[in-house]
Enzyme design. Sequence first.
Site, mmCIF file in Angstrom:
data_model
loop_
_atom_site.group_PDB
_atom_site.id
_atom_site.type_symbol
_atom_site.label_atom_id
_atom_site.label_comp_id
_atom_site.label_asym_id
_atom_site.label_seq_id
_atom_site.Cartn_x
_atom_site.Cartn_y
_atom_site.Cartn_z
ATOM 1 N N LYS A 22 0.838 -1.210 0.000
ATOM 2 C CA LYS A 22 0.000 0.000 0.000
ATOM 3 C C LYS A 22 0.870 1.255 0.000
ATOM 4 O O LYS A 22 0.687 2.153 -0.812
ATOM 5 C CB LYS A 22 -0.881 0.001 1.244
ATOM 6 C CG LYS A 22 -1.579 1.327 1.527
ATOM 7 C CD LYS A 22 -2.456 1.299 2.753
ATOM 8 C CE LYS A 22 -1.734 1.592 4.020
ATOM 9 N NZ LYS A 22 -1.493 2.998 4.325
ATOM 10 N N ASN A 23 1.857 1.284 0.880
ATOM 11 C CA ASN A 23 2.631 2.522 1.059
ATOM 12 C C ASN A 23 3.669 2.740 -0.022
ATOM 13 O O ASN A 23 4.333 3.775 -0.055
ATOM 14 C CB ASN A 23 3.262 2.551 2.450
ATOM 15 C CG ASN A 23 2.209 2.773 3.522
ATOM 16 O OD1 ASN A 23 1.049 3.062 3.205
ATOM 17 N ND2 ASN A 23 2.578 2.611 4.764
ATOM 18 N N ARG A 93 -5.217 10.407 4.753
ATOM 19 C CA ARG A 93 -4.300 11.537 4.913
ATOM 20 C C ARG A 93 -3.136 11.449 3.940
ATOM 21 O O ARG A 93 -2.441 12.425 3.693
ATOM 22 C CB ARG A 93 -3.839 11.673 6.337
ATOM 23 C CG ARG A 93 -3.198 10.460 6.938
ATOM 24 C CD ARG A 93 -2.730 10.780 8.307
ATOM 25 N NE ARG A 93 -2.157 12.091 8.393
ATOM 26 C CZ ARG A 93 -0.964 12.443 7.902
ATOM 27 N NH1 ARG A 93 -0.257 11.550 7.258
ATOM 28 N NH2 ARG A 93 -0.507 13.664 8.033
ATOM 29 N N CYS A 117 -5.286 11.937 12.946
ATOM 30 C CA CYS A 117 -5.981 10.648 12.847
ATOM 31 C C CYS A 117 -5.822 9.981 14.208
ATOM 32 O O CYS A 117 -5.256 10.555 15.139
ATOM 33 C CB CYS A 117 -5.392 9.791 11.727
ATOM 34 S SG CYS A 117 -3.773 9.153 12.102
ATOM 35 N N ARG A 122 -0.271 14.255 13.253
ATOM 36 C CA ARG A 122 0.173 14.076 11.856
ATOM 37 C C ARG A 122 0.336 15.408 11.096
ATOM 38 O O ARG A 122 -0.250 15.624 10.058
ATOM 39 C CB ARG A 122 -0.783 13.158 11.097
ATOM 40 C CG ARG A 122 -1.198 11.891 11.783
ATOM 41 C CD ARG A 122 -0.103 10.857 11.919
ATOM 42 N NE ARG A 122 0.400 10.329 10.681
ATOM 43 C CZ ARG A 122 -0.128 9.278 10.036
ATOM 44 N NH1 ARG A 122 -1.195 8.722 10.487
ATOM 45 N NH2 ARG A 122 0.406 8.843 8.916
ATOM 46 N N PRO A 123 1.097 16.371 11.618
ATOM 47 C CA PRO A 123 1.273 17.652 10.912
ATOM 48 C C PRO A 123 2.060 17.455 9.607
ATOM 49 O O PRO A 123 2.666 16.383 9.397
ATOM 50 C CB PRO A 123 2.072 18.487 11.902
ATOM 51 C CG PRO A 123 2.763 17.513 12.761
ATOM 52 C CD PRO A 123 1.876 16.316 12.857
ATOM 53 N N VAL A 124 2.037 18.465 8.750
ATOM 54 C CA VAL A 124 2.788 18.398 7.481
ATOM 55 C C VAL A 124 3.694 19.617 7.338
ATOM 56 O O VAL A 124 4.044 20.022 6.224
ATOM 57 C CB VAL A 124 1.839 18.266 6.271
ATOM 58 C CG1 VAL A 124 1.203 16.883 6.222
ATOM 59 C CG2 VAL A 124 0.763 19.361 6.291
ATOM 60 N N ASP A 309 4.774 0.573 12.000
ATOM 61 C CA ASP A 309 3.572 -0.080 11.467
ATOM 62 C C ASP A 309 3.493 -1.537 11.871
ATOM 63 O O ASP A 309 2.501 -2.201 11.590
ATOM 64 C CB ASP A 309 3.518 0.026 9.940
ATOM 65 C CG ASP A 309 3.286 1.452 9.494
ATOM 66 O OD1 ASP A 309 3.424 1.740 8.300
ATOM 67 O OD2 ASP A 309 2.992 2.304 10.365
ATOM 68 N N ILE A 331 7.770 6.984 17.157
ATOM 69 C CA ILE A 331 7.392 7.746 15.961
ATOM 70 C C ILE A 331 6.107 8.544 16.176
ATOM 71 O O ILE A 331 6.031 9.721 15.837
ATOM 72 C CB ILE A 331 7.201 6.796 14.747
ATOM 73 C CG1 ILE A 331 8.414 5.880 14.566
ATOM 74 C CG2 ILE A 331 6.900 7.604 13.488
ATOM 75 C CD1 ILE A 331 9.675 6.557 14.108
ATOM 76 N N ARG A 401 -8.628 -1.002 4.712
ATOM 77 C CA ARG A 401 -7.889 0.117 4.103
ATOM 78 C C ARG A 401 -6.499 -0.345 3.693
ATOM 79 O O ARG A 401 -5.933 0.158 2.732
ATOM 80 C CB ARG A 401 -7.737 1.259 5.125
ATOM 81 C CG ARG A 401 -8.978 2.058 5.378
ATOM 82 C CD ARG A 401 -8.623 3.314 6.124
ATOM 83 N NE ARG A 401 -7.529 4.026 5.459
ATOM 84 C CZ ARG A 401 -6.881 5.052 5.994
ATOM 85 N NH1 ARG A 401 -7.209 5.461 7.205
ATOM 86 N NH2 ARG A 401 -5.926 5.664 5.355
HETATM 87 C C1 EPZ Z 1 4.075 7.145 6.568
HETATM 88 O O1 EPZ Z 1 3.255 8.134 7.153
HETATM 89 C C2 EPZ Z 1 3.200 5.904 6.393
HETATM 90 N N1 EPZ Z 1 2.100 6.226 5.492
HETATM 91 C C3 EPZ Z 1 2.664 5.463 7.748
HETATM 92 O O2 EPZ Z 1 1.919 4.273 7.540
HETATM 93 C C4 EPZ Z 1 3.847 5.149 8.656
HETATM 94 O O3 EPZ Z 1 3.360 4.784 9.940
HETATM 95 C C5 EPZ Z 1 4.750 6.393 8.760
HETATM 96 O O4 EPZ Z 1 5.154 6.817 7.450
HETATM 97 C C6 EPZ Z 1 6.007 6.116 9.576
HETATM 98 O O5 EPZ Z 1 6.711 5.049 9.003
HETATM 99 C C7 EPZ Z 1 2.326 6.226 4.154
HETATM 100 O O6 EPZ Z 1 3.431 5.973 3.698
HETATM 101 C C8 EPZ Z 1 1.151 6.524 3.271
HETATM 102 P P1 EPZ Z 1 5.915 10.539 8.781
HETATM 103 P P2 EPZ Z 1 3.772 9.678 7.219
HETATM 104 O O7 EPZ Z 1 5.791 11.808 8.016
HETATM 105 O O8 EPZ Z 1 4.673 9.951 6.093
HETATM 106 C C9 EPZ Z 1 6.046 13.763 12.305
HETATM 107 C C10 EPZ Z 1 0.099 2.858 7.715
HETATM 108 O O9 EPZ Z 1 -0.242 2.198 8.695
HETATM 109 N N2 EPZ Z 1 5.909 14.765 11.224
HETATM 110 O O10 EPZ Z 1 7.082 9.641 8.506
HETATM 111 O O11 EPZ Z 1 2.573 10.524 7.388
HETATM 112 C C11 EPZ Z 1 4.796 12.896 12.431
HETATM 113 O O12 EPZ Z 1 3.844 13.531 13.269
HETATM 114 C C12 EPZ Z 1 0.525 4.292 7.854
HETATM 115 O O13 EPZ Z 1 0.184 2.399 6.559
HETATM 116 C C13 EPZ Z 1 5.873 16.130 11.548
HETATM 117 O O14 EPZ Z 1 5.935 16.506 12.714
HETATM 118 O O15 EPZ Z 1 4.601 9.667 8.564
HETATM 119 C C14 EPZ Z 1 5.329 11.617 13.026
HETATM 120 O O16 EPZ Z 1 5.440 11.782 14.431
HETATM 121 C C15 EPZ Z 1 0.196 4.801 9.228
HETATM 122 N N3 EPZ Z 1 5.760 17.043 10.549
HETATM 123 C C16 EPZ Z 1 6.728 11.507 12.420
HETATM 124 O O17 EPZ Z 1 7.074 12.828 11.962
HETATM 125 C C17 EPZ Z 1 5.701 16.658 9.221
HETATM 126 O O18 EPZ Z 1 5.622 17.533 8.331
HETATM 127 C C18 EPZ Z 1 6.838 10.554 11.242
HETATM 128 O O19 EPZ Z 1 5.801 10.877 10.347
HETATM 129 C C19 EPZ Z 1 5.734 15.273 8.910
HETATM 130 C C20 EPZ Z 1 5.857 14.347 9.922
#
Ligand code: EPZ
Length: 422
Positions: A22-23, A93, A117, A122-124, A309, A331, A401
Site C-alpha cells: 500500500k505505502n 491523509r 488521525c 500528523r502535521p505536514v 507499522d 514515531i 484500508r
Molecule cells: C508514513 O506516514 C506511512 N504512510 C505510515 O503508515 C507510517 O506509519 C509512517 O510513514 C512512519 O513510518 C504512508 O506511507 C502513506 P511521517 P507519514 O511523516 O509519512 C512527524 C500505515 O499504517 N511529522 O514519517 O505521514 C509525524 O507527526 C501508515 O500504513 C511532523 O511533525 O509519517 C510523526 O510523528 C500509518 N511534521 C513523524 O514525523 C511533518 O511535516 C513521522 O511521520 C511530517 C511528519
Amino acid sequence: MDALIIEGPARLKGSVRVSGSKNTALPLLFASLLFDQEVRFENVPRLWDIETTLSLLQSMGTESHWDKATGQVSIFPQVREKVAPYEWVKKMRAGILALGPLVAKYGEARVSLPGGCAIGARPVNFHIDALKQMGVSVEVEGGYIHARVKSRLTGARIVFPQVTVTGTENILVVAACAEGVTTIENAAQEPEVIALGQVLLAAGAEIEGLGTATLRIKGGTLKVPEAPIVIPPDRIEAGTWIAAALVTRSELTITGCDPAVLASIIEPFRAMGAKIETRQDLNELFVEPCSVYQPIQVETQPYPGFATDMQAQMLTTMCMASGRSTIRETIFENRFMHVAELRRLGAQIETHGNLAVVDGPSFFQGAPLMATDLRASASLVLAGLCAEGSTKISRIYHLDRGYQRLDEKLIGLGARIQRISE
Ligand code: EPZ
C-alpha cells in the site's frame, strides 16, 4: 459497516502470498501526475486506500482503469483541477502526496490539510517548510494548503528535523523537476521511498543516495517509464503473517515477499525463539514457532529500524511470551489505541507515555472489540486468532484500508472467520 467474528484458538496451515505494498503504491499513483501519457501499474493491491486515491485523482480530471482481478491500473493523467479536496483527504491523509507532483508538474496546488488521525496529530509542516525553500509560496488557509511556484522551482539544501516518509516522497518528486541540485538530509530510507526514487530514475531523473539518509537530486525533464510500474510486496503484511504464525503456533510459508527488506522485522521474532528461514531466491519465508517465547525489548524507529507499522502486531505477540516485554513507540504520540482493546481479551499491558510493558503469557478469552486504526485492527485479528471462544471486531473498514482481504487469506489457511455487516 462490516465486522469480523473469529473463532479461536486457530491453527493455520499452508502458505500465504503477500499482496502489493500500500505505502509503495500510494506515492507512485500520485506520481503519475508528473506525466502526460498513460502510466501503467501492476500488482496494485485491492484496498480502500487505492480506491480513495483513484477517486481523488479522478476528481482532478484524470481517468483511470483498475482491473481488480489482475491488479493492473492505468492512469491517464490529464489534470483539470490542481486540487485535492477535503472530502477525499479526510478519508486518507496520504492525499498529501498529491502536493509534490502537482507543484512539480503544474507549479500550483490546493491540497486539503490532512488533519490528524487516531494515532496522532500528523502535521505536514516539514513538507511546507521544504517547499518554501524551493521557490514555492505556501499559504495555509481555510483548511487548505495553497502552494504556487513564485517564478521557478529551484533546488535547495533540505534538512528534515525528523524523518518523514511522505515528506521525503513529496520533496523527492519536486526536486526531480526543479532547476539545479537539491540535497535532502535526514531523508527517509524506507523501501517505499527507494521504490519511488527508482521509478523517477527510470523516468530520467538524476538521483544519488537512495536508501541512505542523504539524497542528491538533479532536476530535469521526466518522461513516462516504458515498462509498467510493478508494485513490490507489502513488508508490513509480511511481518503481520510472521506474527500470525507465532500467536497461533503454526508453521507458515509466506510467499511473494522480499526477505531483503524484512531484517529488522524478523530479528525480534527470532529473538523470541521462532525459527524464520529466509529463502531470498524464492522470495519467501518459512516460519516455525516454538513452545515457549522469550520476552524481548523493542523500540520503533525509522527504517532500517523496527517499523512503527509493526508495533501493534508485535504487542499482541509479546502477550504470548513468558515474562515481561516492552515496546517503545518513538514515531507517533498516540499509537497504543489497541492496548485497551487487547486488555478486554485478558492482555496484561501497562502503558507509561510511549512505553508499553507487557506481562505474559496471557490467556485470551474472546470478547467484542472495536478497531480504531489500520495496524491496530490487524493486532486485534491476531488476538482473536489465539483467544478461547468468539471475538467480534467491529469497524473492520480500518483493516480493509490496508490489507487485501486478510480474512479470506486466513480462512484459506484454516481459520474460522465470518464477515458480517452490522
Ligand atoms: C508514513 O506516514 C506511512 N504512510 C505510515 O503508515 C507510517 O506509519 C509512517 O510513514 C512512519 O513510518 C504512508 O506511507 C502513506 P511521517 P507519514 O511523516 O509519512 C512527524 C500505515 O499504517 N511529522 O514519517 O505521514 C509525524 O507527526 C501508515 O500504513 C511532523 O511533525 O509519517 C510523526 O510523528 C500509518 N511534521 C513523524 O514525523 C511533518 O511535516 C513521522 O511521520 C511530517 C511528519
